[in-house]
Design an enzyme around this catalytic site. Structure first.
Site, mmCIF file in Angstrom:
data_model
loop_
_atom_site.group_PDB
_atom_site.id
_atom_site.type_symbol
_atom_site.label_atom_id
_atom_site.label_comp_id
_atom_site.label_asym_id
_atom_site.label_seq_id
_atom_site.Cartn_x
_atom_site.Cartn_y
_atom_site.Cartn_z
ATOM 1 N N GLU B 48 0.841 -1.199 0.000
ATOM 2 C CA GLU B 48 0.000 0.000 0.000
ATOM 3 C C GLU B 48 0.882 1.257 0.000
ATOM 4 O O GLU B 48 0.635 2.212 -0.730
ATOM 5 C CB GLU B 48 -0.881 -0.014 1.258
ATOM 6 N N ASP B 52 0.727 3.740 -3.138
ATOM 7 C CA ASP B 52 0.370 5.140 -2.945
ATOM 8 C C ASP B 52 1.266 6.037 -3.805
ATOM 9 O O ASP B 52 0.796 6.963 -4.469
ATOM 10 C CB ASP B 52 0.534 5.479 -1.454
ATOM 11 N N ASP B 121 -7.170 1.342 0.916
ATOM 12 C CA ASP B 121 -5.815 0.807 1.097
ATOM 13 C C ASP B 121 -5.562 -0.389 0.174
ATOM 14 O O ASP B 121 -4.469 -0.554 -0.365
ATOM 15 C CB ASP B 121 -5.612 0.341 2.556
ATOM 16 N N GLU B 124 -4.695 0.654 -3.343
ATOM 17 C CA GLU B 124 -3.300 1.098 -3.422
ATOM 18 C C GLU B 124 -2.354 -0.106 -3.434
ATOM 19 O O GLU B 124 -1.397 -0.163 -4.213
ATOM 20 C CB GLU B 124 -2.964 2.016 -2.239
#
Lengths: 234, 234
Positions: B48, B52, B121, B124
């Site tokens: 994650e 991101d 999350d 990502e």
């Protein structure tokens, strides 16, 4: 007073631009484009915006690979120390990037070629320009040549330890929230007051700090919260 | 109660993992790895963290190309609306990503498969996993298929308009500073008080707002500051 020849800069960074316009744009500060607006309408701010995201991924990918044993909290803290004006401006100083910039005469006179904010932004723009001129992996190769040495010597770079800024970036990245500082109380007489604050998000207190000013107390609260986050079980 | 078959998920996203371990990791919530620690020691938090940054660059590159006429301030605002939990969790809902996640029984019972934070999350992490399994450009192709529709319909996604969060991200990106909210004063009787605050950074006030609570006044100050930033001459 003139900027140096950008051919020399390309030799320094070890990258030859296919489209020189990108390099010229990356080297143009807005003070120059404002001054000479009729002939030069662009500046490096959008390439900086792009380069910031490129450097963000380069750094994230690198520390993800290199520090396999670290928790996500530790990686986030490290990342926000690397992706910062102190580090980027220090790289620019090493390659004398300021000498190649197009600046207004006013900026040059007031020391713009050595101003950290201008230098840090210009490094971001330069990486953004390489990304546009080639691709992610080429930009990564160039950037890492300069970044690696800094990553290994972070503690020697002035200004990389601002706990409030680091905490904010970590919390923003992990919780999509802003840390909030709340004054708990004060102690002592007016001329020798001690402040106590806490920092919280998601209705949970993560750190408490005391200090001789609100600012100092907040800094200490941020430091404690960062320590707590680094230890959080992943 | 079991998660759905991940082969089906790969067909949905149009990407076949070479190394299925990455996909499995991306789908593993920490509640699951905590519960069944002996057999499964990993979870999706580091993917994650990586994803991101991948989504950050994908989005930045896309809006940089598409909105050539916009100022850097406008692009930064748009970017922070796109790179957000509301948008990512909405994408996850569309592909029913929650149904494929490894969650603890406790999380499942309390509605974890539909919880926005878990879903955002996981999206990502999924993009981070594709990036690791292939490369930036492949991850970009997959992510844009889902992002484009959201970018064109931002105003329909609930929660994308939090001005304080957007302002913070814009100011952090552009000035490497935190916006600071200062209460200017209050007016009216206790039961009907009006608060007035300003928001500033670099010792300059960028917005002023009033409201029936400090929070509302700060929100309005943030909104005004965002409007001012969008208009700043580049």
């Amino acid at each position: 007073m003139m900027q140096k020849d950008s051919e020399e800069l390309m030799r320094k960074i070890g990258y030859e631009f296919k489209n020189k316009k990108y390099l010229e744009k990356a080297l143009t500060h807005r003070s120059y484009s404002n001054e000479i607006e009729k002939t030069k309408r662009y500046n490096n701010e959008k390439l900086e915006f792009l380069g910031d995201a490129v450097l963000n991924l380069i750094t994230t990918e690198y520390i993800y690979e290199r520090y396999e044993g670290k928790t996500e909290g530790e990686l986030a803290k490290l990342k926000s120390q690397i992706i910062s004006e102190p580090v980027f401006s220090s790289i620019s100083s090493d390659m004398e990037l300021g000498e190649y910039l197009y600046l207004s005469n006013g900026e040059i006179m007031s020391g713009g070629r050595h101003r950290k904010s201008i230098l840090g932004d210009a490094f971001e723009a330069l990486i953004g320009a390489i990304f546009k001129d080639s691709d992610y992996y080429t930009a990564k190769e160039v950037a890492l040549k300069f970044l690696l040495n800094k990553i290994d010597n972070l503690e020697e770079i002035e200004g990389t330890g601002d706990h409030k800024t680091i905490l904010q970036e970590v919390v923003q990245g992990k919780y999509k929230k802003m840390p909030e500082y709340v004054l708990i109380g004060t102690k002592g007489p007016d001329h020798d007051k001690i402040f106590e604050t806490c920092v919280k998000w998601n209705d949970e207190v993560f750190g408490v700090g005391v200090g001789k000013s609100k600012k100092e107390a907040e800094k200490n609260a941020a430091k404690q919260a960062l320590e707590k986050l680094s230890k959080l079980k992943k």
